[in-house]
Design an enzyme around this catalytic site. Structure first.
Site, PDB file in Angstrom:
ATOM      1  CB  SER A   1      46.912  58.726  -9.968  1.00 23.97           C
ATOM      2  OG  SER A   1      47.953  57.879  -9.924  1.00 23.97           O
TER       3      SER A   1
ATOM      4  CE  LYS B   1      47.313  55.722 -12.639  1.00 23.25           C
ATOM      5  NZ  LYS B   1      48.238  56.160 -11.918  1.00 23.25           N
TER       6      LYS B   1
HETATM    7  O1  DON Z   1      53.021  55.950 -11.853  1.00 22.64           O
HETATM    8  C1  DON Z   1      52.809  56.429 -10.627  1.00 22.64           C
HETATM    9  O2  DON Z   1      53.355  56.018  -9.862  1.00 22.64           O
HETATM   10  C2  DON Z   1      52.622  57.920 -10.440  1.00 22.64           C
HETATM   11  N1  DON Z   1      52.837  58.450 -11.820  1.00 22.64           N
HETATM   12  C3  DON Z   1      51.055  57.960 -10.125  1.00 22.64           C
HETATM   13  C4  DON Z   1      50.678  57.431  -9.024  1.00 22.64           C
HETATM   14  C5  DON Z   1      49.744  58.261  -8.115  1.00 22.64           C
HETATM   15  O3  DON Z   1      49.401  59.459  -8.337  1.00 22.64           O
HETATM   16  C6  DON Z   1      48.731  57.354  -7.147  1.00 22.64           C
HETATM   17  N2  DON Z   1      47.803  58.107  -6.674  1.00 22.64           N
HETATM   18  N3  DON Z   1      47.725  58.406  -5.360  1.00 22.64           N
END
Ligand code: DON
Length: 310
Positions: A69, A72
């Site tokens: 994430s 993002k």
């Molecule tokens: O979409 C997802 O669930 C993962 N690729 C990314 C989620 C994530 O990294 C949340 N962070 N703490």
């Protein structure tokens, strides 16, 4: 508190792994993306990159890990640089107070994700970006490589596949967004781009360097150009402070007090505006999906260095 001279930063980093030993063995690496569960949970790295162009490192700071994430922030920055405020007609700017992959909140709020850092928000940002980039994956990768000044950054095929094969929740979110008319492109095209962003591998040093633009009013770390405007950089930092660590953003603001963005790969990036960017990595996550040793390391760093935005 007096700011310590920059040479002190290396000393603080050197003491860090020892100072936070009790933060280990409390959490678990992410396992809902099976490829992430294969990483050695005991890894720890940290890097600081100052606006003067100096870098400081500790532990596994040059080891590549899955940024998840943290991506993002890159996609939001790229989208804002193309379309400015218009983006915020499709995604909000409020902290979610719910998990990063919550479905119920999206229903409740009629398909407008709370903010660009929860999964639904980043999926909308990915969809918006598809309108502006001709070769989405290549353009995204070039953007990140340029910010880090490292052409050896790549995506990790096994992480990408693992997430694609186990991404039912994100698929549900994307379909839901589509049903509310908040996705313009085909669900599979948007998810392909979103999973690609999450599957980039970078080191703490790469990420600390790449995020320096947010510590220096949007100016590119290595080129004489702006990545985003000064106002946009301020907005991105504000969003990181209030939404970058999901339903743990209050804890982060309380204990660390810096704009932060985490990923389930165990990385956390933090910004000290006007001074430096920091990246810490350690895969053991707490219940809210943020690295426990990472959070503790940032808290220690802030205390020892005297740097804070408050
Ligand atoms: O979409 C997802 O669930 C993962 N690729 C990314 C989620 C994530 O990294 C949340 N962070 N703490």
């Amino acid at each position: 508190m007096e700011y310590k001279p920059v040479s002190e930063l290396q000393r603080i980093l050197a003491c860090l792994p020892e100072a936070i030993t009790d933060a280990f063995n409390q959490g678990q690496p992410a396992n809902y993306i099976p490829a992430l569960a294969e990483v050695d949970p005991k890894r720890f790295g940290m890097a600081v990159s100052t606006v003067d162009g100096e870098d400081f490192t500790a532990g596994d700071a040059r080891e590549m890990f899955s940024i998840q994430s943290i991506s993002k922030v890159f996609s939001l920055s790229l989208a804002i640089s193309h379309m400015g405020e218009e983006l915020f007609q499709r995604v909000g700017v409020e902290p979610s107070g719910t998990s990063f992959n919550s479905l119920s909140q999206l229903e409740y709020e009629n398909g407008i994700p709370r903010n660009p850092f929860i999964n639904a928000g980043a999926i909308v940002v990915a969809d918006a970006l598809l309108e502006y980039v001709s070769s989405p994956k290549q353009d995204f990768l070039s953007f990140v490589r340029g910010l880090s000044d490292n052409i050896d950054i790549h995506y990790d095929e096994s992480v990408f596949r693992s997430e694609f094969d186990n991404g039912q929740r994100n698929t549900a979110l994307a379909n839901y967004l589509k049903s509310f008319g908040n996705l313009k492109n085909h669900v599979s095209r948007v998810l392909d781009f979103y999973f690609y962003q999450c599957s980039l591998s970078m080191s703490c040093l790469d990420l600390a360097r790449a995020f320096r633009f947010l510590a220096q009013d949007g100016r590119h770390p290595f080129r004489n150009e702006s990545v985003v405007s000064r106002l946009q950089a301020r907005r991105i930092n504000s969003l990181m402070m209030t939404c970058g660590t999901y339903d743990e953003a209050g804890e982060f603001a309380f204990h660390v007090g810096l704009p932060c963005k985490s990923g389930v790969g165990g990385g956390i990036v933090a910004i000290i505006p006007g001074k430096m960017s920091i990246c810490v990595w350690s895969p053991e996550l707490g219940a809210k999906g943020n690295s426990l040793p990472g959070m503790r390391a940032l808290e220690y760093f802030v205390k020892q260095s005297g740097h804070s935005v408050f």
